[in-house]
Design a protein around this motif. Structure first.
Motif, PDB file in Angstrom:
ATOM      1  N   THR A   1      33.896 117.189 -22.839  1.00  0.00           N
ATOM      2  CA  THR A   1      32.766 117.529 -23.713  1.00  0.00           C
ATOM      3  C   THR A   1      33.216 118.304 -24.942  1.00  0.00           C
ATOM      4  O   THR A   1      32.471 118.389 -25.930  1.00  0.00           O
ATOM      5  CB  THR A   1      31.707 118.357 -22.965  1.00  0.00           C
ATOM      6  N   LEU A   2      34.429 118.850 -24.906  1.00  0.00           N
ATOM      7  CA  LEU A   2      34.950 119.606 -26.049  1.00  0.00           C
ATOM      8  C   LEU A   2      35.680 118.716 -27.052  1.00  0.00           C
ATOM      9  O   LEU A   2      35.984 119.156 -28.165  1.00  0.00           O
ATOM     10  CB  LEU A   2      35.890 120.714 -25.571  1.00  0.00           C
ATOM     11  N   ALA A   3      35.983 117.494 -26.671  1.00  0.00           N
ATOM     12  CA  ALA A   3      36.724 116.609 -27.574  1.00  0.00           C
ATOM     13  C   ALA A   3      36.012 116.408 -28.907  1.00  0.00           C
ATOM     14  O   ALA A   3      36.657 116.451 -29.965  1.00  0.00           O
ATOM     15  CB  ALA A   3      37.006 115.273 -26.892  1.00  0.00           C
ATOM     16  N   PRO A   4      34.686 116.179 -28.924  1.00  0.00           N
ATOM     17  CA  PRO A   4      34.019 116.026 -30.230  1.00  0.00           C
ATOM     18  C   PRO A   4      34.165 117.252 -31.124  1.00  0.00           C
ATOM     19  O   PRO A   4      34.207 117.116 -32.360  1.00  0.00           O
ATOM     20  CB  PRO A   4      32.551 115.796 -29.845  1.00  0.00           C
ATOM     21  N   VAL A   5      34.249 118.438 -30.519  1.00  0.00           N
ATOM     22  CA  VAL A   5      34.431 119.665 -31.308  1.00  0.00           C
ATOM     23  C   VAL A   5      35.778 119.632 -32.019  1.00  0.00           C
ATOM     24  O   VAL A   5      35.894 119.971 -33.207  1.00  0.00           O
ATOM     25  CB  VAL A   5      34.331 120.905 -30.394  1.00  0.00           C
ATOM     26  N   VAL A   6      36.805 119.194 -31.295  1.00  0.00           N
ATOM     27  CA  VAL A   6      38.146 119.099 -31.873  1.00  0.00           C
ATOM     28  C   VAL A   6      38.186 118.015 -32.948  1.00  0.00           C
ATOM     29  O   VAL A   6      38.743 118.208 -34.038  1.00  0.00           O
ATOM     30  CB  VAL A   6      39.189 118.795 -30.780  1.00  0.00           C
ATOM     31  N   ILE A   7      37.581 116.878 -32.655  1.00  0.00           N
ATOM     32  CA  ILE A   7      37.578 115.761 -33.606  1.00  0.00           C
ATOM     33  C   ILE A   7      36.882 116.158 -34.901  1.00  0.00           C
ATOM     34  O   ILE A   7      37.370 115.876 -36.005  1.00  0.00           O
ATOM     35  CB  ILE A   7      36.909 114.533 -32.961  1.00  0.00           C
ATOM     36  N   ASP A   8      35.743 116.832 -34.782  1.00  0.00           N
ATOM     37  CA  ASP A   8      35.013 117.269 -35.980  1.00  0.00           C
ATOM     38  C   ASP A   8      35.807 118.302 -36.772  1.00  0.00           C
ATOM     39  O   ASP A   8      35.833 118.264 -38.012  1.00  0.00           O
ATOM     40  CB  ASP A   8      33.658 117.847 -35.587  1.00  0.00           C
ATOM     41  N   ALA A   9      36.454 119.225 -36.062  1.00  0.00           N
ATOM     42  CA  ALA A   9      37.242 120.244 -36.754  1.00  0.00           C
ATOM     43  C   ALA A   9      38.425 119.617 -37.481  1.00  0.00           C
ATOM     44  O   ALA A   9      38.769 120.006 -38.608  1.00  0.00           O
ATOM     45  CB  ALA A   9      37.717 121.299 -35.757  1.00  0.00           C
ATOM     46  N   ALA A  10      39.056 118.627 -36.867  1.00  0.00           N
ATOM     47  CA  ALA A  10      40.168 117.935 -37.514  1.00  0.00           C
ATOM     48  C   ALA A  10      39.690 117.194 -38.758  1.00  0.00           C
ATOM     49  O   ALA A  10      40.360 117.192 -39.804  1.00  0.00           O
ATOM     50  CB  ALA A  10      40.826 116.971 -36.538  1.00  0.00           C
ATOM     51  N   ALA A  11      38.534 116.556 -38.666  1.00  0.00           N
ATOM     52  CA  ALA A  11      37.985 115.832 -39.815  1.00  0.00           C
ATOM     53  C   ALA A  11      37.684 116.772 -40.971  1.00  0.00           C
ATOM     54  O   ALA A  11      37.760 116.375 -42.145  1.00  0.00           O
ATOM     55  CB  ALA A  11      36.721 115.085 -39.398  1.00  0.00           C
ATOM     56  N   ALA A  12      37.375 118.031 -40.640  1.00  0.00           N
ATOM     57  CA  ALA A  12      37.083 119.027 -41.675  1.00  0.00           C
ATOM     58  C   ALA A  12      38.339 119.700 -42.212  1.00  0.00           C
ATOM     59  O   ALA A  12      38.261 120.571 -43.081  1.00  0.00           O
ATOM     60  CB  ALA A  12      36.115 120.072 -41.128  1.00  0.00           C
ATOM     61  N   GLY A  13      39.500 119.325 -41.663  1.00  0.00           N
ATOM     62  CA  GLY A  13      40.764 119.841 -42.181  1.00  0.00           C
ATOM     63  C   GLY A  13      41.354 121.021 -41.444  1.00  0.00           C
ATOM     64  O   GLY A  13      42.342 121.602 -41.910  1.00  0.00           O
ATOM     65  N   ASP A  14      40.793 121.378 -40.285  1.00  0.00           N
ATOM     66  CA  ASP A  14      41.349 122.504 -39.530  1.00  0.00           C
ATOM     67  C   ASP A  14      42.760 122.167 -39.039  1.00  0.00           C
ATOM     68  O   ASP A  14      42.982 121.106 -38.440  1.00  0.00           O
ATOM     69  CB  ASP A  14      40.445 122.820 -38.340  1.00  0.00           C
ATOM     70  N   GLY A  15      43.688 123.085 -39.257  1.00  0.00           N
ATOM     71  CA  GLY A  15      45.082 122.822 -38.922  1.00  0.00           C
ATOM     72  C   GLY A  15      45.351 122.680 -37.442  1.00  0.00           C
ATOM     73  O   GLY A  15      46.092 121.781 -37.025  1.00  0.00           O
ATOM     74  N   VAL A  16      44.780 123.565 -36.622  1.00  0.00           N
ATOM     75  CA  VAL A  16      45.011 123.500 -35.179  1.00  0.00           C
ATOM     76  C   VAL A  16      44.461 122.198 -34.604  1.00  0.00           C
ATOM     77  O   VAL A  16      45.130 121.498 -33.842  1.00  0.00           O
ATOM     78  CB  VAL A  16      44.377 124.714 -34.471  1.00  0.00           C
ATOM     79  N   ALA A  17      43.233 121.858 -34.978  1.00  0.00           N
ATOM     80  CA  ALA A  17      42.618 120.636 -34.481  1.00  0.00           C
ATOM     81  C   ALA A  17      43.384 119.399 -34.957  1.00  0.00           C
ATOM     82  O   ALA A  17      43.552 118.439 -34.208  1.00  0.00           O
ATOM     83  CB  ALA A  17      41.164 120.560 -34.941  1.00  0.00           C
ATOM     84  N   THR A  18      43.860 119.435 -36.186  1.00  0.00           N
ATOM     85  CA  THR A  18      44.632 118.309 -36.723  1.00  0.00           C
ATOM     86  C   THR A  18      45.902 118.088 -35.916  1.00  0.00           C
ATOM     87  O   THR A  18      46.281 116.943 -35.621  1.00  0.00           O
ATOM     88  CB  THR A  18      44.980 118.556 -38.203  1.00  0.00           C
ATOM     89  N   ARG A  19      46.562 119.169 -35.520  1.00  0.00           N
ATOM     90  CA  ARG A  19      47.785 119.040 -34.729  1.00  0.00           C
ATOM     91  C   ARG A  19      47.488 118.511 -33.330  1.00  0.00           C
ATOM     92  O   ARG A  19      48.268 117.727 -32.768  1.00  0.00           O
ATOM     93  CB  ARG A  19      48.517 120.389 -34.659  1.00  0.00           C
ATOM     94  N   ILE A  20      46.368 118.919 -32.753  1.00  0.00           N
ATOM     95  CA  ILE A  20      45.989 118.391 -31.436  1.00  0.00           C
ATOM     96  C   ILE A  20      45.764 116.885 -31.522  1.00  0.00           C
ATOM     97  O   ILE A  20      46.243 116.117 -30.675  1.00  0.00           O
ATOM     98  CB  ILE A  20      44.715 119.087 -30.908  1.00  0.00           C
ATOM     99  N   MET A  21      45.051 116.447 -32.551  1.00  0.00           N
ATOM    100  CA  MET A  21      44.765 115.017 -32.687  1.00  0.00           C
ATOM    101  C   MET A  21      46.032 114.218 -32.984  1.00  0.00           C
ATOM    102  O   MET A  21      46.181 113.081 -32.523  1.00  0.00           O
ATOM    103  CB  MET A  21      43.721 114.801 -33.776  1.00  0.00           C
ATOM    104  N   ALA A  22      46.945 114.806 -33.736  1.00  0.00           N
ATOM    105  CA  ALA A  22      48.218 114.124 -34.006  1.00  0.00           C
ATOM    106  C   ALA A  22      49.017 113.969 -32.727  1.00  0.00           C
ATOM    107  O   ALA A  22      49.626 112.915 -32.476  1.00  0.00           O
ATOM    108  CB  ALA A  22      49.018 114.897 -35.050  1.00  0.00           C
TER     109      ALA A  22
END
Length: 300
Positions: A206-227
């Motif tokens: 249920t937290l995955a969408p939070v990470v995906i949205d944060a990465a789309a907004a340019g957050d560095g931590v979330a971007t690294r998780i998605m990478a």
């Protein structure tokens, strides 16, 4: 009008279950949905949610399901012990129960029983391939406790792990992802431990969408998780890849498609069908195992 159901195809994962009632002439009579039925989350829970879905189909069709065959594709469906437990719970409710993994069902559905690769990524993840020689292989289908790398559950767990590091000073980076997690899992040790005490793959996902949205907004931590998640998914495909078409299935498939390398992205092919279609194919051909007979495979 009372209808006769020959087969119920059941696609069960960590986030939910989809069921399709199929008539003796192969037509779809009704579909239903219910709660999670991944066998890794517990066979009793799986049967309870499947039974709820079967009740919905019975109500929609007026059919007696005791004469129907259940052809199931479950997350965690490879375990003979779990299969036996599930059959023991449901054996009085139907004529027969066939169980394979949801990844194998997705593979058949995506390519219509022909050679290719499928990556099913949602709460969990599994890569399956049918080679030109008819051999079926898989990767990253070990389950949440030791695997599911790149899945929604893995993304959520990774986010909470990094958040815990941030709270005790091991990861001082400022992050909008961490700000978002505070309201969801807590902002101090005891609150987070309470959240974790009830956390399974479904809850982490249920937290995955939070990470995906944060990465789309340019957050560095979330971007690294998605990478890192993308790298894990490409690694799973590469382990079983023989150069055939690659299809993505699951709720997170569209999220990762634009993230793949150009080499892999060029081979992505829209799936011909989904896991329910693959299970219906199994039922038509009388298959009971995760094996594609050579003759049947060539017939397509």
């Amino acid at each position: 009008m009372r209808q006769q159901i020959d087969v119920v195809a059941i696609d069960g994962g960590g986030s939910g279950t989809r069921l399709r009632a199929i008539g003796v002439d192969g037509t779809t009579l009704a579909e239903a949905a219910s709660g999670p039925s991944s066998l890794t989350l517990g066979v009793e829970q799986a049967w309870s949610n499947v039974a709820s879905g079967l009740d919905a189909l019975a109500s929609a069709t007026g059919a007696d399901l005791t004469t129907a065959r259940l052809v199931c594709g479950f997350a965690g469906g490879r375990s003979p012990e779990r299969q036996a437990q599930f059959r023991a719970m449901g054996g009085q409710s139907c004529a027969d129960i066939v169980i394979v993994t949801d990844g194998f069902a997705s593979l058949l559905g995506a390519h219509g029983g022909r050679p290719g690769v499928v990556l099913a990524v949602g709460t969990g993840v599994a890569a399956y391939a049918l080679g030109q020689d008819g051999r079926v292989s898989s990767a990253s289908a070990w389950g949440f406790s030791i695997g599911d790398e790149g899945s929604g559950a893995w993304i959520g767990r990774r986010a909470v792990s990094l958040y815990s590091r941030h709270l005790d000073g091991r990861l001082p980076d400022a992050s909008t992802l961490f700000d978002a997690l505070r309201s969801r899992v807590g902002d101090e040790f005891n609150a987070i431990q309470t959240w974790l005490s009830a956390a399974n793959a479904t809850r982490f996902a249920t937290l995955a969408p939070v990470v995906i949205d944060a990465a789309a907004a340019g957050d560095g931590v979330a971007t690294r998780i998605m990478a890192a998640a993308t790298e894990e998914l490409e690694l799973a495909i590469g382990a079983i890849d023989d150069g055939g078409p690659v299809s993505l299935l699951g709720g997170l498939g569209p999220v990762f498609a634009p993230r793949f390398s150009a080499r892999l992205a060029a081979r992505l092919t829209p799936p011909r069908g989904n896991a329910l279609d693959g299970l219906a194919l199994m039922a038509r051909r009388g298959w009971r195992e995760e094996v594609v007979p050579e003759l049947e495979r060539q017939d397509g």
